[in-house]
Write a protein that holds these residues in place. Structure first.
Motif, PDB file in Angstrom:
ATOM      1  N   LEU A 137     -25.067  40.417 -28.575  1.00  9.74           N
ATOM      2  CA  LEU A 137     -26.119  40.580 -29.581  1.00  9.74           C
ATOM      3  C   LEU A 137     -27.302  41.357 -29.016  1.00  9.74           C
ATOM      4  O   LEU A 137     -28.039  42.012 -29.746  1.00  9.74           O
ATOM      5  CB  LEU A 137     -26.599  39.207 -30.078  1.00  9.74           C
ATOM      6  CG  LEU A 137     -25.640  38.463 -30.995  1.00  9.74           C
ATOM      7  CD1 LEU A 137     -26.197  37.104 -31.332  1.00  9.74           C
ATOM      8  CD2 LEU A 137     -25.404  39.270 -32.258  1.00  9.74           C
ATOM      9  N   GLY A 138     -27.477  41.278 -27.702  1.00 11.08           N
ATOM     10  CA  GLY A 138     -28.556  42.022 -27.072  1.00 11.08           C
ATOM     11  C   GLY A 138     -28.409  43.528 -27.249  1.00 11.08           C
ATOM     12  O   GLY A 138     -29.379  44.269 -27.130  1.00 11.08           O
ATOM     13  N   VAL A 191     -30.419  43.781 -23.465  1.00 12.31           N
ATOM     14  CA  VAL A 191     -31.117  44.778 -24.279  1.00 12.31           C
ATOM     15  C   VAL A 191     -31.485  45.987 -23.422  1.00 12.31           C
ATOM     16  O   VAL A 191     -31.510  47.120 -23.903  1.00 12.31           O
ATOM     17  CB  VAL A 191     -32.391  44.183 -24.923  1.00 12.31           C
ATOM     18  CG1 VAL A 191     -33.101  45.209 -25.790  1.00 12.31           C
ATOM     19  CG2 VAL A 191     -32.047  42.949 -25.740  1.00 12.31           C
ATOM     20  N   ASP A 196     -25.229  37.804 -37.721  1.00  7.02           N
ATOM     21  CA  ASP A 196     -24.883  37.499 -36.328  1.00  7.02           C
ATOM     22  C   ASP A 196     -26.151  37.259 -35.515  1.00  7.02           C
ATOM     23  O   ASP A 196     -26.252  36.297 -34.754  1.00  7.02           O
ATOM     24  CB  ASP A 196     -24.115  38.667 -35.701  1.00  7.02           C
ATOM     25  CG  ASP A 196     -22.659  38.654 -36.117  1.00  7.02           C
ATOM     26  OD1 ASP A 196     -22.251  37.686 -36.781  1.00  7.02           O
ATOM     27  OD2 ASP A 196     -21.943  39.604 -35.782  1.00  7.02           O
ATOM     28  N   ALA A 197     -27.121  38.160 -35.677  1.00  6.10           N
ATOM     29  CA  ALA A 197     -28.360  38.038 -34.900  1.00  6.10           C
ATOM     30  C   ALA A 197     -29.080  36.743 -35.245  1.00  6.10           C
ATOM     31  O   ALA A 197     -29.713  36.121 -34.391  1.00  6.10           O
ATOM     32  CB  ALA A 197     -29.269  39.235 -35.163  1.00  6.10           C
ATOM     33  N   SER A 235     -36.732  40.043 -33.159  1.00  6.92           N
ATOM     34  CA  SER A 235     -36.941  40.809 -31.937  1.00  6.92           C
ATOM     35  C   SER A 235     -35.784  41.758 -31.690  1.00  6.92           C
ATOM     36  O   SER A 235     -35.900  42.697 -30.915  1.00  6.92           O
ATOM     37  CB  SER A 235     -37.143  39.871 -30.744  1.00  6.92           C
ATOM     38  OG  SER A 235     -35.897  39.462 -30.232  1.00  6.92           O
ATOM     39  N   LEU A 236     -34.658  41.524 -32.348  1.00  8.25           N
ATOM     40  CA  LEU A 236     -33.514  42.424 -32.211  1.00  8.25           C
ATOM     41  C   LEU A 236     -33.520  43.499 -33.294  1.00  8.25           C
ATOM     42  O   LEU A 236     -32.565  44.254 -33.434  1.00  8.25           O
ATOM     43  CB  LEU A 236     -32.205  41.631 -32.279  1.00  8.25           C
ATOM     44  CG  LEU A 236     -31.875  40.815 -31.031  1.00  8.25           C
ATOM     45  CD1 LEU A 236     -30.714  39.879 -31.284  1.00  8.25           C
ATOM     46  CD2 LEU A 236     -31.549  41.737 -29.866  1.00  8.25           C
ATOM     47  N   SER A 282     -19.962  37.039 -27.040  1.00  9.76           N
ATOM     48  CA  SER A 282     -20.488  37.563 -28.307  1.00  9.76           C
ATOM     49  C   SER A 282     -21.998  37.378 -28.376  1.00  9.76           C
ATOM     50  O   SER A 282     -22.705  38.217 -28.936  1.00  9.76           O
ATOM     51  CB  SER A 282     -19.858  36.864 -29.510  1.00  9.76           C
ATOM     52  OG  SER A 282     -18.546  36.499 -29.250  1.00  9.76           O
ATOM     53  N   LEU A 283     -22.492  36.260 -27.839  1.00  6.35           N
ATOM     54  CA  LEU A 283     -23.931  36.024 -27.852  1.00  6.35           C
ATOM     55  C   LEU A 283     -24.659  37.074 -27.022  1.00  6.35           C
ATOM     56  O   LEU A 283     -25.668  37.629 -27.440  1.00  6.35           O
ATOM     57  CB  LEU A 283     -24.248  34.630 -27.306  1.00  6.35           C
ATOM     58  CG  LEU A 283     -23.876  33.477 -28.224  1.00  6.35           C
ATOM     59  CD1 LEU A 283     -24.089  32.154 -27.509  1.00  6.35           C
ATOM     60  CD2 LEU A 283     -24.716  33.514 -29.483  1.00  6.35           C
ATOM     61  N   LEU A 293     -29.124  33.264 -33.357  1.00  5.82           N
ATOM     62  CA  LEU A 293     -30.093  32.866 -32.329  1.00  5.82           C
ATOM     63  C   LEU A 293     -31.454  32.537 -32.926  1.00  5.82           C
ATOM     64  O   LEU A 293     -32.441  32.467 -32.210  1.00  5.82           O
ATOM     65  CB  LEU A 293     -30.230  33.992 -31.306  1.00  5.82           C
ATOM     66  CG  LEU A 293     -28.955  34.273 -30.513  1.00  5.82           C
ATOM     67  CD1 LEU A 293     -29.128  35.482 -29.626  1.00  5.82           C
ATOM     68  CD2 LEU A 293     -28.601  33.062 -29.663  1.00  5.82           C
ATOM     69  N   LEU A 341     -28.753  32.750 -22.943  1.00  4.44           N
ATOM     70  CA  LEU A 341     -29.780  33.391 -23.762  1.00  4.44           C
ATOM     71  C   LEU A 341     -30.558  34.411 -22.942  1.00  4.44           C
ATOM     72  O   LEU A 341     -30.971  35.457 -23.447  1.00  4.44           O
ATOM     73  CB  LEU A 341     -30.717  32.335 -24.353  1.00  4.44           C
ATOM     74  CG  LEU A 341     -30.029  31.403 -25.348  1.00  4.44           C
ATOM     75  CD1 LEU A 341     -30.963  30.294 -25.788  1.00  4.44           C
ATOM     76  CD2 LEU A 341     -29.555  32.196 -26.560  1.00  4.44           C
ATOM     77  N   ARG A 343     -24.112  42.112 -39.425  1.00  2.07           N
ATOM     78  CA  ARG A 343     -24.774  42.171 -38.124  1.00  2.07           C
ATOM     79  C   ARG A 343     -26.067  41.362 -38.099  1.00  2.07           C
ATOM     80  O   ARG A 343     -26.389  40.709 -37.112  1.00  2.07           O
ATOM     81  CB  ARG A 343     -25.080  43.615 -37.765  1.00  2.07           C
ATOM     82  CG  ARG A 343     -23.834  44.407 -37.549  1.00  2.07           C
ATOM     83  CD  ARG A 343     -24.070  45.603 -36.663  1.00  2.07           C
ATOM     84  NE  ARG A 343     -22.899  46.453 -36.660  1.00  2.07           N
ATOM     85  CZ  ARG A 343     -21.740  46.110 -36.108  1.00  2.07           C
ATOM     86  NH1 ARG A 343     -21.607  44.937 -35.524  1.00  2.07           N
ATOM     87  NH2 ARG A 343     -20.708  46.917 -36.154  1.00  2.07           N
ATOM     88  N   GLN A 346     -18.323  33.340 -35.688  1.00  2.69           N
ATOM     89  CA  GLN A 346     -19.253  34.460 -35.770  1.00  2.69           C
ATOM     90  C   GLN A 346     -19.371  34.936 -37.219  1.00  2.69           C
ATOM     91  O   GLN A 346     -18.378  35.325 -37.840  1.00  2.69           O
ATOM     92  CB  GLN A 346     -18.749  35.595 -34.885  1.00  2.69           C
ATOM     93  CG  GLN A 346     -19.825  36.601 -34.563  1.00  2.69           C
ATOM     94  CD  GLN A 346     -19.346  37.627 -33.561  1.00  2.69           C
ATOM     95  OE1 GLN A 346     -18.446  37.362 -32.769  1.00  2.69           O
ATOM     96  NE2 GLN A 346     -19.921  38.808 -33.602  1.00  2.69           N
ATOM     97  N   ALA A 353     -27.501  44.880 -30.061  1.00  4.66           N
ATOM     98  CA  ALA A 353     -27.681  45.195 -31.480  1.00  4.66           C
ATOM     99  C   ALA A 353     -28.745  46.268 -31.739  1.00  4.66           C
ATOM    100  O   ALA A 353     -28.529  47.147 -32.573  1.00  4.66           O
ATOM    101  CB  ALA A 353     -27.998  43.918 -32.262  1.00  4.66           C
ATOM    102  N   VAL A 368     -37.170  40.144 -26.141  1.00  6.22           N
ATOM    103  CA  VAL A 368     -37.909  38.887 -26.234  1.00  6.22           C
ATOM    104  C   VAL A 368     -36.956  37.708 -26.064  1.00  6.22           C
ATOM    105  O   VAL A 368     -35.883  37.675 -26.657  1.00  6.22           O
ATOM    106  CB  VAL A 368     -38.615  38.765 -27.598  1.00  6.22           C
ATOM    107  CG1 VAL A 368     -39.482  37.533 -27.624  1.00  6.22           C
ATOM    108  CG2 VAL A 368     -39.441  40.008 -27.875  1.00  6.22           C
ATOM    109  N   ARG A 377     -28.582  37.477 -22.716  1.00  8.83           N
ATOM    110  CA  ARG A 377     -28.706  38.202 -23.981  1.00  8.83           C
ATOM    111  C   ARG A 377     -29.957  39.108 -23.948  1.00  8.83           C
ATOM    112  O   ARG A 377     -29.910  40.279 -24.338  1.00  8.83           O
ATOM    113  CB  ARG A 377     -28.809  37.178 -25.125  1.00  8.83           C
ATOM    114  CG  ARG A 377     -28.556  37.673 -26.504  1.00  8.83           C
ATOM    115  CD  ARG A 377     -29.693  38.445 -27.107  1.00  8.83           C
ATOM    116  NE  ARG A 377     -30.953  37.708 -27.112  1.00  8.83           N
ATOM    117  CZ  ARG A 377     -32.145  38.277 -27.161  1.00  8.83           C
ATOM    118  NH1 ARG A 377     -32.271  39.583 -27.198  1.00  8.83           N
ATOM    119  NH2 ARG A 377     -33.240  37.550 -27.159  1.00  8.83           N
TER     120      ARG A 377
END
Lengths: 312, 258
Positions: free
Chosen positions: B99-100, B153, A195-196, A206-207, B95-96, A199, B146, A192, A254, B102, B80, B149
């Motif tokens: 990620l938000g 969140v 994956d993050a 930030s995630l 998928s991108l 970006l 983006l 995971r 991915q 996560a 952010v 994404r």
């Protein structure tokens, strides 16, 4: 892969059908199977899976498809650790020093790379640093070799450095398996976060990704998995480089989805290569490490060319 | 609920990036950070996001220093969108955006992820791109992905660094409408923006940064004046009202120095 494993057990200087397994009538065949072919096959699976997943994780972490434990010098460092322990004669008295030293040096190498490049370091810096680490470790290995007076010992070391699964016993399997498994388990937890990182580091943080912890996990995981493999089979390069690339067109890019498939495909690749190597003509087998390098080198170059076209 | 910067200072080498920053932001509002290149907008945003530690001073989130909040919890409360973030692998748009979600994984059991993802994609008009691969996107489509994404969140704060860069006029408006919608739902929205007319029309508050300091803050019509544009940006400008009443701030020519 199961099929490949069956074939791998059967193939050798003489073909033994897998059915011989279940009819231990012929003593010689039974011995060859259980004492030579089976450990060799198991080791091929362990080595292939470890190297495959290590490559996938490094590529994911660096967000660069050219990363690989071999290219970045991790394997070379593990080899240095192993050669040191061979040279010091520690392996005779305490055989476990070889894998332990190999793994320690490999883990140190990954950490050293991460510290040198620092947070936010680009993949290019990382790869350059890796090439340098690789060169230094290689030079140190040569130094240790040149200081070895006993020509037989030196020949043995060189032979082992070339990477091969020849004449491995169950002891080798038992040494390598737990460490490789633990290393792979650690690497599997990084999916995971990788994956993050798609970006970039800022977004990943930030995630909620803890980059420091991720680095440590990767360093220890790769150190254990690759170190154990190198200790058992010498330096076998390019598996970690090739396998993720073969799989990306099939299952997408991915990073987390690549981890398990690269382990399986890595195992299949090494099994196939090792089986092919055994079938090569000549009294002496072609070394697996040599074969992989001969295969991997051109592949690496082809990859570079394709990437260049994509980036321009 | 508030996000506040207390006496922030940031320097790199002998270059001062931020000095004496004291700001309090409120939820439910859109705040625009404006200022010339190098004024410290992005630095301020990454300090507020906890991605960069100031030399002195601190960022407070709901009366707690940001440093004291675990990174996982922070990730759920502050979304952010960094400036010009890259997409490194050729993965699917969906998928991108996923990620938000996560930060919510593992938090309070299983969280429904599909809703926020779909809704975020719809709000910035990338729903039809969900099954496209990242490499096939144009610059503007990538920017919107983006942003989706970051919206996915569903944090109580959204910090976006130049989210409009590369967007066509229609999608700039779509994006701003999405941010306004967030604010209407109670999210605190901070965005770095260069288009002063858009800032004037869509933001509740404008903060002007110049050489690392806050030189003005307040409602757009109070802050964006001819003399400020001359002093801070070095431009002569036209400030007026469009027929509908929207505030227009259009730079016209470099100001004459002297």
């Amino acid at each position: 892969m199961l099929l490949l494993a069956a074939v791998s057990i059967g193939v050798g200087k003489s073909w033994i059908p897998p059915t011989a397994f279940f009819s231990p009538a012929d003593e010689a065949q039974w011995l060859v199977l259980t004492q030579l072919r089976l450990p060799r096959t198991l080791l091929a699976i362990i080595v292939g899976a470890s190297l495959g997943i290590a490559g996938a994780v490094m590529q994911g972490y660096l967000r660069n498809p050219l990363a690989d434990p071999g290219v970045l010098g991790v394997s070379t460092c593990a080899a240095l650790g192993a050669v040191l322990s061979l040279r010091l004669g520690l392996t005779v008295t305490t055989p476990w020093t070889l894998p332990v030293l190999a793994m320690t040096v490999a883990t140190t190498a990954v950490m050293l790379l991460m510290v040198m490049v620092g947070r936010g370091g680009s993949a290019i810096t990382f790869i350059l640093a890796g090439v340098m680490v690789s060169a230094v470790a290689g030079a140190l290995t040569s130094l240790v070799l040149s200081l070895t007076d006993d020509p037989y010992a030196a020949a043995e070391i060189i032979n082992w450095l070339m990477g091969a699964l020849t004449d491995r016993s169950f002891d080798d399997v038992l040494f390598a398996a737990p460490f490789a498994a633990a290393g792979m388990a650690l690497l599997l937890t990084t999916g995971r976060s990788l994956d993050a990182l798609t970006l970039g580091e800022e977004t990943a943080r930030s995630l909620g990704v803890r980059l420091g912890r991720l680095q440590l996990t990767i360093a220890v995981g790769i150190g254990a998995a690759v170190g154990a493999c190198v200790a058992a089979a010498g330096v076998i390069g390019f598996v970690g480089l090739i396998v993720p690339h073969l799989l990306r067109p099939l299952i997408g890019e991915q990073p987390s989805r690549l981890l398990v498939p690269t382990a399986l495909a890595g195992a299949a690749l090494v099994l196939a290569a090792d089986t092919a190597v055994r079938l090569s003509p000549g009294a002496q087998e072609l070394k697996l490490g040599v074969a992989m390098a001969l295969l991997g080198g051109p592949f690496f170059l082809a990859l570079l060319m394709r990437l260049r076209r994509r980036l321009v | 609920m508030s996000l506040a910067a207390r006496n922030l200072h940031v320097t790199i080498g002998d270059r001062r990036l931020l000095a004496d920053i004291d700001l309090t932001f409120q939820q439910g509002k859109v705040t625009a950070l404006v200022g010339p290149n190098g004024a410290g907008k992005s630095t301020l945003l990454s300090c507020l996001a906890g991605l960069r530690r100031p030399e002195s001073g601190a960022v407070w989130l709901d009366e707690r220093p940001l440093d004291a909040i675990p990174i996982e919890e922070r990730a759920r409360r502050l979304a952010v969108l960094p400036q010009g973030a890259e997409i490194h692998w050729n993965v699917f748009v969906r998928s991108l955006v996923e990620l938000g979600r996560a930060p919510w994984r593992g938090a309070r059991g299983k969280v429904k992820d599909i809703g926020p993802v779909e809704s975020a994609m719809r709000r910035v008009d990338v729903a039809h791109l969900a099954d496209r691969e990242a490499l096939t996107l144009s610059g503007g489509e990538r920017g919107r992905t983006l942003m989706a994404r970051a919206l996915a969140v569903e944090a109580c704060w959204l910090l976006a660094d130049e989210p409009l860069a590369g967007l066509d006029p229609l999608h700039q408006l779509t994006a701003l409408a999405a941010l306004r919608g967030e604010a209407a739902n109670g999210t605190g929205v901070l965005l770095v923006i260069h288009d002063l007319s858009l800032a004037a029309q869509w933001a509740d508050e404008v903060i002007v940064l110049h050489e690392g300091r806050v030189v003005a803050e307040g409602p757009p019509e109070k802050v964006l004046t001819l003399s400020l544009l001359r002093d801070v940006y070095g431009v002569e400008a036209y400030i007026g009202r469009a027929p509908g009443g929207a505030l227009l701030v259009q730079p016209l020519a470099p100001a004459l120095r002297g």
